[in-house]
Motif scaffolding. Structure first.
Motif, PDB file in Angstrom:
ATOM      1  N   SER A  99       0.553  -1.357   0.540  1.00 39.87           N
ATOM      2  CA  SER A  99      -0.138   0.041  -0.627  1.00 39.87           C
ATOM      3  C   SER A  99       0.867   1.760  -0.584  1.00 39.87           C
ATOM      4  O   SER A  99       2.519   1.221   0.349  1.00 39.87           O
ATOM      5  CB  SER A  99      -0.849  -0.249   1.502  1.00 39.87           C
ATOM      6  N   PRO A 100       0.579   2.253  -0.304  1.00 39.66           N
ATOM      7  CA  PRO A 100       1.118   3.871  -0.213  1.00 39.66           C
ATOM      8  C   PRO A 100       1.678   3.907   1.339  1.00 39.66           C
ATOM      9  O   PRO A 100       3.091   4.394   1.365  1.00 39.66           O
ATOM     10  CB  PRO A 100      -0.045   4.662  -0.639  1.00 39.66           C
ATOM     11  N   GLU A 101       0.845   3.667   2.319  1.00 39.51           N
ATOM     12  CA  GLU A 101       1.242   3.905   3.418  1.00 39.51           C
ATOM     13  C   GLU A 101       2.237   3.356   4.117  1.00 39.51           C
ATOM     14  O   GLU A 101       3.955   3.591   4.631  1.00 39.51           O
ATOM     15  CB  GLU A 101       0.137   3.664   4.362  1.00 39.51           C
ATOM     16  N   ALA A 102       2.182   2.048   3.429  1.00 45.39           N
ATOM     17  CA  ALA A 102       3.361   0.787   3.894  1.00 45.39           C
ATOM     18  C   ALA A 102       4.496   0.898   3.282  1.00 45.39           C
ATOM     19  O   ALA A 102       5.792   1.326   3.980  1.00 45.39           O
ATOM     20  CB  ALA A 102       3.262  -0.146   3.325  1.00 45.39           C
ATOM     21  N   ILE A 103       4.220   1.938   1.970  1.00 44.19           N
ATOM     22  CA  ILE A 103       5.757   2.133   1.208  1.00 44.19           C
ATOM     23  C   ILE A 103       6.494   3.525   1.735  1.00 44.19           C
ATOM     24  O   ILE A 103       7.168   3.687   2.460  1.00 44.19           O
ATOM     25  CB  ILE A 103       5.514   2.587  -0.441  1.00 44.19           C
ATOM     26  N   ALA A 104       5.457   4.472   2.472  1.00 47.23           N
ATOM     27  CA  ALA A 104       5.984   5.746   2.929  1.00 47.23           C
ATOM     28  C   ALA A 104       6.391   5.187   4.553  1.00 47.23           C
ATOM     29  O   ALA A 104       7.315   6.082   5.129  1.00 47.23           O
ATOM     30  CB  ALA A 104       4.898   6.498   3.336  1.00 47.23           C
ATOM     31  N   GLU A 105       6.017   4.150   4.969  1.00 47.45           N
ATOM     32  CA  GLU A 105       6.527   3.731   6.079  1.00 47.45           C
ATOM     33  C   GLU A 105       7.699   3.183   6.000  1.00 47.45           C
ATOM     34  O   GLU A 105       9.294   3.442   6.715  1.00 47.45           O
ATOM     35  CB  GLU A 105       5.534   2.424   7.268  1.00 47.45           C
ATOM     36  N   ILE A 106       8.120   2.253   5.429  1.00 48.43           N
ATOM     37  CA  ILE A 106       9.191   2.077   4.177  1.00 48.43           C
ATOM     38  C   ILE A 106      10.402   2.650   4.115  1.00 48.43           C
ATOM     39  O   ILE A 106      11.844   2.766   4.251  1.00 48.43           O
ATOM     40  CB  ILE A 106       9.289   0.744   3.538  1.00 48.43           C
ATOM     41  N   HIS A 107      10.064   4.032   3.662  1.00 50.26           N
ATOM     42  CA  HIS A 107      11.135   5.453   3.174  1.00 50.26           C
ATOM     43  C   HIS A 107      11.226   5.719   4.219  1.00 50.26           C
ATOM     44  O   HIS A 107      12.408   6.231   4.208  1.00 50.26           O
ATOM     45  CB  HIS A 107      10.618   6.719   2.309  1.00 50.26           C
ATOM     46  N   ALA A 108      10.438   5.479   5.371  1.00 46.60           N
ATOM     47  CA  ALA A 108      10.891   7.097   6.653  1.00 46.60           C
ATOM     48  C   ALA A 108      12.130   5.797   7.277  1.00 46.60           C
ATOM     49  O   ALA A 108      12.839   6.854   8.100  1.00 46.60           O
ATOM     50  CB  ALA A 108       9.892   6.919   7.830  1.00 46.60           C
ATOM     51  N   ILE A 109      11.568   4.228   7.346  1.00 47.93           N
ATOM     52  CA  ILE A 109      12.986   3.422   8.094  1.00 47.93           C
ATOM     53  C   ILE A 109      14.491   3.981   7.543  1.00 47.93           C
ATOM     54  O   ILE A 109      15.168   3.636   7.825  1.00 47.93           O
ATOM     55  CB  ILE A 109      12.145   2.022   7.896  1.00 47.93           C
ATOM     56  N   MET A 110      14.017   3.821   5.433  1.00 52.22           N
ATOM     57  CA  MET A 110      15.562   4.025   5.122  1.00 52.22           C
ATOM     58  C   MET A 110      15.926   4.977   5.495  1.00 52.22           C
ATOM     59  O   MET A 110      17.161   4.804   5.899  1.00 52.22           O
ATOM     60  CB  MET A 110      15.078   4.174   3.446  1.00 52.22           C
ATOM     61  N   ALA A 111      15.458   6.322   5.286  1.00 51.82           N
ATOM     62  CA  ALA A 111      15.915   7.531   5.984  1.00 51.82           C
ATOM     63  C   ALA A 111      16.731   7.419   7.457  1.00 51.82           C
ATOM     64  O   ALA A 111      17.504   8.225   7.264  1.00 51.82           O
ATOM     65  CB  ALA A 111      14.950   8.940   6.364  1.00 51.82           C
ATOM     66  N   LYS A 112      16.631   6.429   7.751  1.00 49.72           N
ATOM     67  CA  LYS A 112      17.075   6.594   9.510  1.00 49.72           C
ATOM     68  C   LYS A 112      18.837   5.846   9.292  1.00 49.72           C
ATOM     69  O   LYS A 112      19.556   5.379  10.207  1.00 49.72           O
ATOM     70  CB  LYS A 112      16.360   4.987  10.537  1.00 49.72           C
ATOM     71  N   TYR A 113      18.704   4.854   7.914  1.00 44.51           N
ATOM     72  CA  TYR A 113      20.356   4.520   7.737  1.00 44.51           C
ATOM     73  C   TYR A 113      20.860   4.842   7.212  1.00 44.51           C
ATOM     74  O   TYR A 113      20.703   5.329   5.939  1.00 44.51           O
ATOM     75  CB  TYR A 113      20.000   2.668   7.248  1.00 44.51           C
TER      76      TYR A 113
ATOM     77  N   PRO B 288      13.084  -4.736   8.459  1.00 44.53           N
ATOM     78  CA  PRO B 288      12.190  -4.204   8.869  1.00 44.53           C
ATOM     79  C   PRO B 288      10.495  -3.645   7.738  1.00 44.53           C
ATOM     80  O   PRO B 288       9.870  -4.294   7.761  1.00 44.53           O
ATOM     81  CB  PRO B 288      12.493  -2.908   9.429  1.00 44.53           C
ATOM     82  N   ALA B 289      11.221  -3.491   7.118  1.00 44.95           N
ATOM     83  CA  ALA B 289      10.623  -3.520   5.436  1.00 44.95           C
ATOM     84  C   ALA B 289      10.038  -4.981   5.119  1.00 44.95           C
ATOM     85  O   ALA B 289       8.744  -4.920   4.837  1.00 44.95           O
ATOM     86  CB  ALA B 289      11.165  -3.386   4.271  1.00 44.95           C
ATOM     87  N   LEU B 290      10.948  -5.889   5.228  1.00 37.74           N
ATOM     88  CA  LEU B 290       9.881  -7.440   5.195  1.00 37.74           C
ATOM     89  C   LEU B 290       8.758  -7.869   6.848  1.00 37.74           C
ATOM     90  O   LEU B 290       7.972  -8.409   6.265  1.00 37.74           O
ATOM     91  CB  LEU B 290      11.139  -8.582   5.654  1.00 37.74           C
TER      92      LEU B 290
ATOM     93  N   ALA C  55      10.816  -0.836  -3.360  1.00 44.11           N
ATOM     94  CA  ALA C  55      10.065  -0.415  -2.450  1.00 44.11           C
ATOM     95  C   ALA C  55      11.414   0.277  -1.870  1.00 44.11           C
ATOM     96  O   ALA C  55      11.971   1.474  -1.641  1.00 44.11           O
ATOM     97  CB  ALA C  55       9.102  -0.843  -1.441  1.00 44.11           C
ATOM     98  N   ILE C  56      12.369  -0.101  -1.814  1.00 46.26           N
ATOM     99  CA  ILE C  56      13.794  -0.050  -1.091  1.00 46.26           C
ATOM    100  C   ILE C  56      14.305   0.412  -2.177  1.00 46.26           C
ATOM    101  O   ILE C  56      15.851   1.600  -2.202  1.00 46.26           O
ATOM    102  CB  ILE C  56      14.487  -1.599  -0.294  1.00 46.26           C
ATOM    103  N   GLY C  57      14.368  -0.081  -3.214  1.00 46.03           N
ATOM    104  CA  GLY C  57      15.425   0.287  -4.419  1.00 46.03           C
ATOM    105  C   GLY C  57      16.347  -1.009  -4.349  1.00 46.03           C
ATOM    106  O   GLY C  57      17.975  -0.609  -4.840  1.00 46.03           O
ATOM    107  N   ILE C  58      16.435  -2.402  -4.201  1.00 41.56           N
ATOM    108  CA  ILE C  58      17.709  -3.298  -3.873  1.00 41.56           C
ATOM    109  C   ILE C  58      17.526  -4.359  -4.770  1.00 41.56           C
ATOM    110  O   ILE C  58      15.984  -4.627  -5.495  1.00 41.56           O
ATOM    111  CB  ILE C  58      17.681  -3.639  -2.807  1.00 41.56           C
ATOM    112  N   PRO C  59      18.512  -5.092  -4.875  1.00 40.62           N
ATOM    113  CA  PRO C  59      18.173  -6.234  -5.588  1.00 40.62           C
ATOM    114  C   PRO C  59      16.863  -7.224  -5.179  1.00 40.62           C
ATOM    115  O   PRO C  59      17.192  -7.104  -3.725  1.00 40.62           O
ATOM    116  CB  PRO C  59      19.759  -6.728  -5.432  1.00 40.62           C
ATOM    117  N   GLU C  60      15.895  -7.871  -5.902  1.00 45.88           N
ATOM    118  CA  GLU C  60      15.624  -9.138  -5.342  1.00 45.88           C
ATOM    119  C   GLU C  60      16.221  -9.928  -4.431  1.00 45.88           C
ATOM    120  O   GLU C  60      15.930 -11.088  -3.779  1.00 45.88           O
ATOM    121  CB  GLU C  60      14.293  -9.515  -6.709  1.00 45.88           C
ATOM    122  N   GLY C  61      17.048 -10.382  -5.214  1.00 45.85           N
ATOM    123  CA  GLY C  61      17.644 -11.688  -4.894  1.00 45.85           C
ATOM    124  C   GLY C  61      18.243 -11.308  -3.139  1.00 45.85           C
ATOM    125  O   GLY C  61      18.138 -12.166  -2.579  1.00 45.85           O
ATOM    126  N   HIS C  62      18.540  -9.772  -2.813  1.00 43.62           N
ATOM    127  CA  HIS C  62      18.756 -10.043  -1.849  1.00 43.62           C
ATOM    128  C   HIS C  62      17.978 -10.057  -0.251  1.00 43.62           C
ATOM    129  O   HIS C  62      18.108 -10.794   0.073  1.00 43.62           O
ATOM    130  CB  HIS C  62      19.262  -7.715  -1.564  1.00 43.62           C
TER     131      HIS C  62
END
Length: 191
Positions: free
Chosen positions: A29-43, A52-54, A75-82
């Motif tokens: 959902s757009p809310e979940a993507i926003a939550e993931i992006h907020a978490i990404m900003a911390k690292y 945490p995204a999983l 959402a994170i912009g990383i390889p699916e394999g990772h």
């Protein structure tokens, strides 16, 4: 050539992710993507947001399907394999549908010595579900046998969704927890 499936069902071997159950849902959902992006900003490294995204994807999808893994990678912009490697390595991510209330019963040595096998049988008897069978027909219960819940000193240990019970767990405690679940006094798995 040996294939994971018989020739009648497939001419090509399936990739590991294709052997997992698939979810109806395909996107976060757009809310979940926003939550993931907020978490990404911390690292400083976006790969650190994978765990945490999983968890967010598991909450949204109910379990971590291949679609959920792909959605996290996007959402994170990383390889699916990772993402697939992380999701399949950690046991805290369910790779198949589970009940609204998911029981994990530790049967490792400390718990085994203090009655874990009998406790697992009681959980199965009370829920009507065997480990790995998937959710009960009403979607209420699922059961999993696990190796360790880090309660070795106060075994036996069970986990219901995200809460661990590790001291004086007996049939009465099990009944009390199940009754609380039925009354809605317990947080369901996917929330």
């Amino acid at each position: 050539m040996n294939h994971p499936q018989s020739p009648e069902t497939s001419n090509e071997p399936l990739a590991p992710g294709q052997r997992l159950p698939e979810s109806e849902r395909k996107e976060l959902s757009p809310e979940a993507i926003a939550e993931i992006h907020a978490i990404m900003a911390k690292y400083p490294d976006k790969l650190a947001a994978t765990l945490p995204a999983l968890h967010i994807a598991q909450r949204e999808f109910g379990f971590v399907s291949l679609s959920a893994m792909k959605a996290v990678a996007k959402a994170i912009g990383i390889p699916e394999g990772h993402v697939f490697g992380v999701a399949t390595f950690y046991t805290m991510y369910q790779k198949a549908p589970v009940g609204k209330y998911h029981f994990s019963v530790c049967t490792n040595i400390s718990c085994a010595l203090r009655g874990a096998a009998q406790l697992l049988e009681k959980v199965c008897e009370k829920t009507g579900v065997r480990p790995g069978e998937g959710p009960s027909p009403d979607g209420m219960w699922s059961v999993e046998e696990v190796e360790c819940l880090a309660g070795c000193g106060v075994a036996p240990c069970i986990q219901v969704n995200h809460d661990v019970y590790d001291e004086l767990v007996d049939e009465q405690k099990l009944i009390d927890v199940m009754e609380a679940c039925k009354r809605g006094e317990y947080r369901p798995w996917a929330q």
